[in-house]
Design a protein around this motif. Structure first.
Motif, short mmCIF file in Angstrom:
data_model
loop_
_atom_site.label_atom_id
_atom_site.label_comp_id
_atom_site.label_asym_id
_atom_site.label_seq_id
_atom_site.Cartn_x
_atom_site.Cartn_y
_atom_site.Cartn_z
N MET B 1 -62.13 12.21 96.85
CA MET B 1 -62.70 11.54 95.69
C MET B 1 -62.58 10.03 95.79
N ALA B 2 -61.43 9.58 96.34
CA ALA B 2 -61.27 8.15 96.54
C ALA B 2 -62.28 7.64 97.55
N ALA B 3 -62.53 8.42 98.60
CA ALA B 3 -63.52 8.02 99.61
C ALA B 3 -64.91 7.92 98.99
N PHE B 4 -65.21 8.84 98.09
CA PHE B 4 -66.49 8.77 97.36
C PHE B 4 -66.53 7.51 96.51
N ALA B 5 -65.42 7.25 95.80
CA ALA B 5 -65.37 6.09 94.91
C ALA B 5 -65.54 4.78 95.68
N LEU B 6 -65.03 4.77 96.92
CA LEU B 6 -65.13 3.56 97.74
C LEU B 6 -66.44 3.49 98.51
N GLY B 7 -67.27 4.51 98.35
CA GLY B 7 -68.57 4.48 99.01
C GLY B 7 -68.54 4.94 100.46
N TRP B 8 -67.46 5.60 100.87
CA TRP B 8 -67.34 6.01 102.28
C TRP B 8 -67.89 7.39 102.55
N SER B 9 -67.92 8.23 101.53
CA SER B 9 -68.40 9.59 101.77
C SER B 9 -69.20 10.07 100.58
N ASP B 10 -69.98 11.14 100.79
CA ASP B 10 -70.72 11.70 99.67
C ASP B 10 -69.82 12.68 98.92
N ALA B 11 -70.38 13.32 97.89
CA ALA B 11 -69.54 14.15 97.01
C ALA B 11 -68.96 15.37 97.74
N GLY B 18 -73.36 4.38 103.02
CA GLY B 18 -74.03 3.90 101.84
C GLY B 18 -73.54 2.55 101.38
N ASP B 19 -73.59 2.39 100.07
CA ASP B 19 -73.31 1.12 99.46
C ASP B 19 -71.87 1.12 98.96
N GLY B 20 -71.00 0.47 99.69
CA GLY B 20 -69.59 0.41 99.30
C GLY B 20 -69.28 -0.78 98.43
N GLY B 21 -70.32 -1.43 97.90
CA GLY B 21 -70.08 -2.58 97.06
C GLY B 21 -70.17 -3.87 97.88
#
Lengths: 301, 301
Positions: B1-11, B18-21
């Motif tokens: 979930m943290a990886a998703f939040a950081l834009g590193w992986s999908d759900a 993707g777009d990590g900010g």
């Protein structure tokens, strides 16, 4: 909202002479500082920090677990809504961190406890979705690791940060961190037992909610491990899902019949004994701290 | 979930290119360290910490604001549920604190930023329930204080912690904290403008959601302060509540007509100029940092 969370006021902000919790963690911090020859005042930032982190974790846990009651009152999220309760938890945590920001010798334990707390809470949550029996059942070893993190980390931080701020040696603080983790396992088991056999009028929490939501508590894990007829019946009852009051009561009786209550009690005592033995080696003259630690498994709330 | 939040992986946990900010905050930390003669590496813990705090705040803000989209994807809570997203936010924050736990000269800024962040977020939330006009309307002064806390604190912490870890003098770190707060006001105003006139295909956020939920953004506050016919019409439209697409578009046009867009742009420029002037005084040779700071108001996402 923070005042409500800390038990100081009611939901309308009026002073509330109510139940602000047991204050175990700040007491450990202050007594640990005194035990190494420091003043209680020296450990005040640690005492404040651990109590704020505790309040933060309750605020967030009640959201995560959908628990509507806490300390004989509505849970924070129930009184103010999820968003405000979430943010209040964040505020409590931010203030906790601020207390020890420039005291690295204590902050290192608080920060480790935060990481452990989240790890433990996350494991506890994941356990709910695992089956009661079979290859992916939750083991007692996994439970202990979860409890040491979720409950022991902050107790360890209280003791270790208290020692550090009281002027104790870093090695002593490290050892008290380990004492706190053992205490945490005992404390969590005692909490599990109150959740099944405690008096909700005293605990302020709804009874049997752990059983209803498939929480992998130690009494149940220990009962299932017994492999007796009662254990097998318990396994069947739990796997079918306990939702109505009757099946919940039935499950609770089976946990006791299969020896889960006795085993849980014995394991809690074992962890407290280990903690007290280590405490005696570290701090032989810490009589008050010893009494407090010993009392953690003999509580009614 | 943290990886998703950081834009590193999908759900589903698969790598997500993707777009990590934008990475603005860690860049500020690294460049600030270099600007005082330190290495970028020396400020790495600060860079990591501020990016983790940013990810924490997005995870929790989306829950609080019921925002369903973030960076062209589902928001974390939408993908995993409120409880897991809340806990992931807590985990990101715990890891951030751990980064700087034993670096008090940097931690003091991170901890101050956390307190400011919660204060600002809390004010922002409270503003939504206040009327657009009348004695309890939100003033531009209150907005600026909110933005300086909600957005400026973490930018300030990035700069100040970077300076501190890079070996800069404490006074210099304090001054960079103030630079960050001014930058934050400008950054927040730019964000407000993107929320009204940005291209949702580029920003990844739903357009006009601020207007729909009565968020007190600077362009709207500035437009209402104009007291022109367009401002009065805007006041009437907003007070009636904008819910359907047509009334939202109408409100956005009125904000522009009443001069809200021009005023917001001017105010953002003013805050950036103040920040850059202070930066030039503190760190006259920080060319890269200056370019980065200047770019914060000229962004499309």
């Amino acid at each position: 909202m923070a005042a409500f969370a800390l038990g100081w006021s009611d939901a309308d902000g009026r002073p509330h002479p109510g139940d602000g919790g047991k204050g175990v963690r700040p007491a450990i911090a202050l007594l640990s500082a005194e035990a190494v020859g420091g003043t209680a005042e020296s450990a005040l930032p640690a005492a404040v920090a651990v109590e704020l982190v505790h309040a933060f974790s309750l605020a967030h846990d009640d959201i995560i677990d959908h628990d509507e009651r806490r300390r004989h009152r509505e849970a924070l999220w129930k009184a103010y809504g999820v968003g405000p309760a979430l943010l209040t938890g964040d505020a409590l945590l931010a203030l906790a961190v601020q207390q020890l920001a420039v005291a690295p010798e204590a902050m290192k334990y608080l920060s480790a406890a935060l990481v452990e707390l989240v790890h433990g809470q996350s494991a506890d949550m994941a356990f709910e979705n695992r089956p009661w029996r079979g290859p992916s059942e939750v083991t007692i070893g996994e439970y202990i690791e979860m409890a040491a993190g979720k409950t022991g980390g902050l107790l360890g931080a209280a003791a270790a940060a208290g020692v550090a701020l009281g002027g104790g040696a870093p090695e002593l603080a490290d050892r008290m961190w380990a004492v706190g983790r053992d205490l945490g396992v005992a404390f969590q088991i005692a909490d599990d037992m109150l959740g099944i056999w405690g008096d909700p009028r005293v605990t302020g929490k709804p009874v049997h909610s752990d059983l209803r939501r498939d929480k992998k508590t130690l009494p149940v894990l220990a009962a299932l491990a017994a492999d007796s007829p009662a254990a097998r019946e318990l396994s069947a009852v739990l796997s079918a899902g306990v939702t109505d009051e009757e099946s919940v009561r039935h499950a609770a009786r089976l946990v006791e019949e299969a020896g889960g209550r006795t085993a849980a009690r014995a394991m809690a005592d074992r962890y407290v004994s280990a903690a007290l033995q280590a405490l005696d080696e570290c701090l032989p003259d810490a009589a008050d701290l010893r009494v407090l630690c010993a009392s953690l498994v003999n509580r009614t709330r």
